[in-house]
Design a protein around this motif. Structure first.
Motif, PDB file in Angstrom:
ATOM      1  N   UNK A  34       0.846  -1.190   0.000  1.00 32.73           N
ATOM      2  CA  UNK A  34       0.000   0.000   0.000  1.00 32.73           C
ATOM      3  C   UNK A  34       0.884   1.243   0.000  1.00 32.73           C
ATOM      4  N   UNK A  35       0.390   2.298  -0.626  1.00 30.25           N
ATOM      5  CA  UNK A  35       1.165   3.538  -0.688  1.00 30.25           C
ATOM      6  C   UNK A  35       1.228   4.230   0.673  1.00 30.25           C
ATOM      7  N   UNK A  36       0.128   4.162   1.415  1.00 22.67           N
ATOM      8  CA  UNK A  36       0.047   4.785   2.736  1.00 22.67           C
ATOM      9  C   UNK A  36       0.071   3.685   3.794  1.00 22.67           C
ATOM     10  N   UNK A  37       0.956   3.823   4.756  1.00 26.45           N
ATOM     11  CA  UNK A  37       1.100   2.801   5.786  1.00 26.45           C
ATOM     12  C   UNK A  37       0.101   3.059   6.926  1.00 26.45           C
ATOM     13  N   UNK A  38      -0.955   2.241   6.946  1.00 27.33           N
ATOM     14  CA  UNK A  38      -1.970   2.358   8.003  1.00 27.33           C
ATOM     15  C   UNK A  38      -1.976   1.142   8.918  1.00 27.33           C
ATOM     16  N   UNK A  39      -0.830   0.471   9.031  1.00 27.39           N
ATOM     17  CA  UNK A  39      -0.790  -0.752   9.823  1.00 27.39           C
ATOM     18  C   UNK A  39      -1.071  -0.498  11.301  1.00 27.39           C
ATOM     19  N   UNK A 162     -13.046  13.485  -7.250  1.00 27.40           N
ATOM     20  CA  UNK A 162     -13.242  13.386  -5.803  1.00 27.40           C
ATOM     21  C   UNK A 162     -11.915  13.651  -5.105  1.00 27.40           C
ATOM     22  N   UNK A 163     -11.943  14.533  -4.129  1.00 26.25           N
ATOM     23  CA  UNK A 163     -10.775  14.771  -3.271  1.00 26.25           C
ATOM     24  C   UNK A 163     -11.020  14.078  -1.933  1.00 26.25           C
ATOM     25  N   UNK A 164     -10.098  13.194  -1.561  1.00 21.58           N
ATOM     26  CA  UNK A 164     -10.241  12.436  -0.315  1.00 21.58           C
ATOM     27  C   UNK A 164      -9.052  12.716   0.604  1.00 21.58           C
ATOM     28  N   UNK A 165      -9.310  12.672   1.873  1.00 19.06           N
ATOM     29  CA  UNK A 165      -8.218  12.797   2.841  1.00 19.06           C
ATOM     30  C   UNK A 165      -8.449  11.829   3.995  1.00 19.06           C
ATOM     31  N   UNK A 213     -11.330   1.920  -6.259  1.00 16.81           N
ATOM     32  CA  UNK A 213     -10.246   0.941  -6.449  1.00 16.81           C
ATOM     33  C   UNK A 213      -8.880   1.622  -6.305  1.00 16.81           C
ATOM     34  N   UNK A 214      -8.724   2.797  -6.901  1.00 15.56           N
ATOM     35  CA  UNK A 214      -7.451   3.526  -6.787  1.00 15.56           C
ATOM     36  C   UNK A 214      -7.180   3.922  -5.342  1.00 15.56           C
ATOM     37  N   UNK A 218      -4.179   2.697  -2.283  1.00 18.91           N
ATOM     38  CA  UNK A 218      -3.365   3.599  -1.462  1.00 18.91           C
ATOM     39  C   UNK A 218      -3.199   3.068  -0.049  1.00 18.91           C
ATOM     40  N   UNK A 219      -4.237   2.392   0.477  1.00 18.71           N
ATOM     41  CA  UNK A 219      -4.258   2.092   1.906  1.00 18.71           C
ATOM     42  C   UNK A 219      -4.201   0.606   2.244  1.00 18.71           C
ATOM     43  N   UNK A 220      -4.372  -0.270   1.237  1.00 16.36           N
ATOM     44  CA  UNK A 220      -4.378  -1.710   1.493  1.00 16.36           C
ATOM     45  C   UNK A 220      -3.480  -2.412   0.472  1.00 16.36           C
ATOM     46  N   UNK A 221      -2.575  -3.302   0.906  1.00 21.35           N
ATOM     47  CA  UNK A 221      -1.781  -4.074  -0.070  1.00 21.35           C
ATOM     48  C   UNK A 221      -2.702  -4.824  -1.027  1.00 21.35           C
ATOM     49  N   UNK A 222      -2.263  -4.957  -2.265  1.00 20.08           N
ATOM     50  CA  UNK A 222      -3.103  -5.599  -3.273  1.00 20.08           C
ATOM     51  C   UNK A 222      -2.263  -6.521  -4.145  1.00 20.08           C
ATOM     52  N   UNK A 223      -2.933  -7.457  -4.791  1.00 18.42           N
ATOM     53  CA  UNK A 223      -2.238  -8.395  -5.673  1.00 18.42           C
ATOM     54  C   UNK A 223      -2.518  -8.052  -7.119  1.00 18.42           C
TER      55      UNK A 223
END
Length: 299
Positions: A34-39, A162-165, A213-214, A218-223
């Motif tokens: 994931x691009x953002x580390x939310x672990x 859409x702008x998300x934060x 999906x995009x 950003x927030x969850x690892x994906x395959x």
């Protein structure tokens, strides 16, 4: 995560040196970080996704859409929030909290753990449509009469921005912010009469799905499946044997074969191919330090 990105850059540079050499490949399923580390966040909630703009023009624009049977930013934001919440729940990565219950519980200090809050604004939610036609004339060779066939084309395009934060609810720190722009189009055609109406709601749904999906990536690892090229050479048949093991899914056997090549033929002009394959094998079994070492030897 930084290690993974730096490693991919190294792999890209080294791969360029091998282009044009004998190689064969296959598709491999890999897990991308994931691009953002939310672990550190075990809970998440979808807050307010604002739809309406401000002012008379925005209100009139929404009124026109409603009268015309279209979707507005407000209706789109409601659907987006519901769909994003559903996808977050299905990911099983977080405990998904109801936003209204969260506000009440948080004020009473009923929650423990780190909570991430997603909020945002829909700045564009528009649909446009073009109707064109093309005439084709066909002359009868016997009578000389000209028959004209007119084909009508209808093309509709939906655009959503859409702008998300993401905010750490306990510290109010903004963890990430991103704007997503997506569009979806559809075409209809018919001879000698106007084509059927385009289902604009389906196009808006496609845009929302792409954005979600995009965002999830950003927030969850994906395959994903990627095509990987391995080096082979008739002068060193062991390379082909190692590749066959990979095709069978036996990565450990393949790594063992490539490793033995480097130890048995350390001075061979082809040993760099074994190191390259060894590096790829380590990479796709998540052994990044060993992969970097092998690829440096290949270089």
């Amino acid at each position: 995560m930084k290690k993974m990105h730096l490693f991919n850059l190294t792999l890209l540079l080294i791969s360029g040196l091998f282009m044009g050499c004998g190689s064969t490949g296959l598709f491999v399923t890999v897990t991308q970080p994931a691009e953002i580390n939310l672990k550190d966040f075990d809970k998440i909630a979808v807050g307010e996704i604002k739809g309406s703009g401000s002012g008379v023009l925005s209100a009139l624009s929404d009124l026109v859409r409603v009268v015309g049977g279209g979707e507005t930013k407000d209706s789109g934001s409601n659907k987006f929030s519901a769909e994003l919440t559903q996808v977050l729940f299905e990911s099983k990565r977080f405990e998904v909290l109801d936003h209204e219950s969260l506000k009440m519980g948080f004020s009473q200090n009923n929650f423990t753990g780190n909570i991430a809050l997603i909020s945002g604004t829909i700045s564009e939610y528009n649909y446009s449509e073009d109707l064109t036609h093309k005439d084709v004339e066909k002359k009868d060779k016997k009578t000389g009469e000209v028959d004209t066939t007119r084909t009508y084309y209808r093309e509709g395009t939906a655009k959503v921005s859409v702008s998300l934060r993401i905010v750490d609810l306990r510290t109010s720190k903004i963890l990430a912010t991103r704007k997503f722009d997506k569009s979806a189009s559809a075409k209809e055609s018919r001879k000698n009469s106007k084509p059927l109406r385009i289902d604009r709601s389906r196009l808006f749904e496609a845009c929302r799905t792409q954005i979600i999906r995009s965002f999830m990536r950003m927030i969850v690892p994906y395959t994903e499946r990627v095509y990987v090229s391995f080096e082979t050479d008739k002068k060193m048949p062991e390379l082909e044997r190692g590749f066959r093991m990979i095709k069978l899914g036996n990565w450990d056997a393949a790594l063992d074969i490539f490793q033995r090549i480097t130890e048995t033929y350390p001075n061979s002009p082809l040993v760099h191919k074994a190191y390259y394959n060894l590096g790829l094998g380590y990479m796709y079994t998540d052994q990044f330090d060993q992969a970097r070492t092998a690829l440096e030897e290949a270089y």
